[in-house]
Design a protein around this motif. Structure first.
Motif, short mmCIF file in Angstrom:
data_model
loop_
_atom_site.label_atom_id
_atom_site.label_comp_id
_atom_site.label_asym_id
_atom_site.label_seq_id
_atom_site.Cartn_x
_atom_site.Cartn_y
_atom_site.Cartn_z
N THR A 279 0.85 -1.19 0.00
CA THR A 279 0.00 0.00 0.00
C THR A 279 0.88 1.23 0.00
OG1 THR A 279 -1.69 -1.20 1.25
CG2 THR A 279 -1.87 1.21 1.17
N SER A 280 0.60 2.16 -0.88
CA SER A 280 1.37 3.40 -0.96
C SER A 280 0.74 4.47 -0.08
CB SER A 280 1.44 3.89 -2.42
OG SER A 280 2.06 2.93 -3.25
N TYR A 281 1.59 5.35 0.45
CA TYR A 281 1.12 6.47 1.27
C TYR A 281 2.10 7.62 1.11
CZ TYR A 281 4.73 5.16 4.65
OH TYR A 281 5.93 4.90 5.25
N GLN A 283 4.74 9.71 2.42
CA GLN A 283 5.72 9.59 3.50
C GLN A 283 6.21 10.95 3.98
OE1 GLN A 283 9.42 7.61 2.48
NE2 GLN A 283 9.49 6.62 4.48
N THR A 303 5.92 3.06 0.88
CA THR A 303 5.20 1.80 0.66
C THR A 303 5.27 0.96 1.92
OG1 THR A 303 5.78 1.82 -1.70
CG2 THR A 303 5.02 -0.26 -0.78
N ILE A 336 -4.43 4.47 7.83
CA ILE A 336 -3.41 5.48 7.54
C ILE A 336 -3.91 6.81 8.06
CG2 ILE A 336 -2.10 6.66 5.75
CD1 ILE A 336 -2.25 4.19 4.05
N THR A 338 -3.61 10.90 8.81
CA THR A 338 -3.10 12.13 8.19
C THR A 338 -2.62 13.07 9.29
OG1 THR A 338 -4.60 11.91 6.32
CG2 THR A 338 -3.62 14.06 6.70
N GLU A 347 1.32 11.28 5.84
CA GLU A 347 0.49 10.15 6.26
C GLU A 347 1.35 9.14 7.02
OE1 GLU A 347 -2.81 10.04 2.68
OE2 GLU A 347 -0.98 8.83 2.50
N PRO A 349 1.14 5.19 8.52
CA PRO A 349 0.37 3.93 8.59
C PRO A 349 0.39 3.34 10.00
CG PRO A 349 2.48 3.53 7.55
CD PRO A 349 2.41 5.02 7.80
#
Length: 418
Positions: A279-281, A283, A303, A336, A338, A347, A349
């Protein structure tokens, strides 16, 4: 042949002085036998061997043989570590006081920390190990060279010693050629709020015993069956134990099959298993202000990987017992968040992780049950006019609790026989 640590003795000559040199003619008396017997007598007299090659009789003391090794060239290694720790800091500060109080403006603090680190490391070098073992079997005249690139080992020694080495390598090749199929199933059991103590393993094992006649091998020698970790000895297919455990657990809660994986590997060769999702976020975020140009923002993605990861190292014994070493990581992405700081948004996780490291011995087609990884979610509903505690206007509190228990089933099945 002489032992590997003794000084080599040269083949005795005709004069018996041990220098391998013949001084003068040699008389051998041989009667009532064939020509082969004469050659055997002559070879024994000089401490050598003979063979018939290309129409000629050759006397020799050492010869070379090349043995094929049933192993893939190259070394393999496996390592696993589980690290946990906790720490805390605290302190008090204040103005001047009397007696034993802290001085004015001084601070008294305390900090505690503890950590645990458990790890195993296995380095497997088949060719180097066999070469070392063969080296211990050589006579004083023997030599051995391993060639992993060609998958062979060449040995120079006497025929008797070479026969012993050939028998040893034949046994090692049979062991190295054995294959094992490992089936891994990860179950999620959701229990009702009444099941505050988790899965009742007494009922699970009793049900398996009463309905199917299956006993928990891990409880052998004890008078109880309440083990969260068990080994089921099942007959039939390699998935029989998994199916029966799912049926038994379904009587206590809702069972969901999270992951199923099946891998095939050779004896003493580690194999990884991964069923995961990436899962991408966001960073990091960085804004740069440049004169006469304006502001530019740089976003750096990250990731996170969640799911099931497992590394397995099997070792098959001569009696059919399978010794397994495996490390497992089960993770789930809960969300995730914010976070905004100095006008920048990033973000973060949130992960739930379960790690364990196991070493176990079991028979082929037996099913290993591993449990004890639990998570409880509490939900609280509030209703009413004004405050939820105002029961005169329909107020009320309603709590719901759900418990999730992770159960891992591992079933090894050997292929072939020694």
């Amino acid at each position: 042949s002489a032992g590997g640590g003794a000084a080599p003795a040269a083949p005795a000559g005709a004069n018996g002085n041990g220098n391998g040199r013949v001084n003068g003619p040699i008389r051998i008396t041989y009667s009532n036998g064939n020509f082969k017997g004469l050659l055997d007598t002559a070879a024994a007299r000089f401490g050598v061997y003979w063979k018939y090659v290309d129409g000629t009789i050759q006397f020799f003391y050492t010869e070379s043989r090349t043995f094929q090794i049933n192993a893939i060239p190259g070394d393999s290694s496996m390592s696993a570590n589980i690290t946990s720790g906790a720490g805390s800091t605290g302190g008090v500060s204040g103005g001047g006081g009397a007696g034993g109080g802290a001085a004015n403006g001084a601070a008294a603090g305390v900090s505690t920390s503890n950590s645990q680190n458990i790890g195993v490391a296995s380095k497997l070098s088949v060719y180097a190990s066999i070469e070392k073992s063969v080296g211990a079997m050589l006579s004083g005249y023997g030599k051995v060279v391993a060639s992993p690139a060609t998958g062979a080992i060449t040995v120079v020694d006497t025929p008797d010693t070479l026969d012993h080495i050939a028998s040893f390598i034949d046994g090692e090749n049979k062991s190295l050629s054995r294959q094992v199929v490992i089936n891994v199933t990860v179950l999620s059991v959701n229990l009702a709020d009444a099941d505050e103590y988790g899965i009742n393993w007494n009922l699970v094992y009793q049900g398996l015993s009463n309905k199917y006649g299956i006993k928990n091998a891990a409880a052998a020698g004890s008078n109880g069956v309440g083990f969260s970790a068990g080994i089921l000895a099942t007959a039939g297919s390699k998935l029989a134990g998994t199916s029966l455990v799912i049926n038994a657990l379904s009587e206590q809660g809702k069972v969901r099959r999270q992951t199923t994986a099946s891998v095939v590997t050779l004896n003493n060769q580690p194999v990884p298993v991964q069923v995961a999702r990436q899962t991408s976020y966001l960073q990091s975020s960085q804004t740069t202000v440049t004169a006469l140009v304006g502001a530019s923002t740089t976003l750096t993605p990250g990731t996170v990987t969640s799911g099931f990861n497992m590394s397995i190292l099997p070792h098959i014994l001569a009696n059919g017992t399978v010794m397994l070493q495996f490390s497992t990581d089960i993770s789930a992405l809960r969300g995730i968040r914010t976070v905004t700081s100095n006008g920048s948004m990033i973000e973060t996780p949130e992960m739930d992780t379960r790690n364990f490291l196991q070493r176990v011995a079991m028979k082929s087609n037996e099913t290993l049950i591993i449990s004890g990884f639990e998570q409880t979610d509490d939900n609280l509903d509030r209703s009413g006019v004004g405050t939820a505690s105002n029961y005169l206007f329909g107020g009320g509190l309603k709590a719901r609790s759900s418990k999730e228990v992770i159960v891992v089933l591992v079933t090894p099945t050997t292929m072939g026989s020694l």
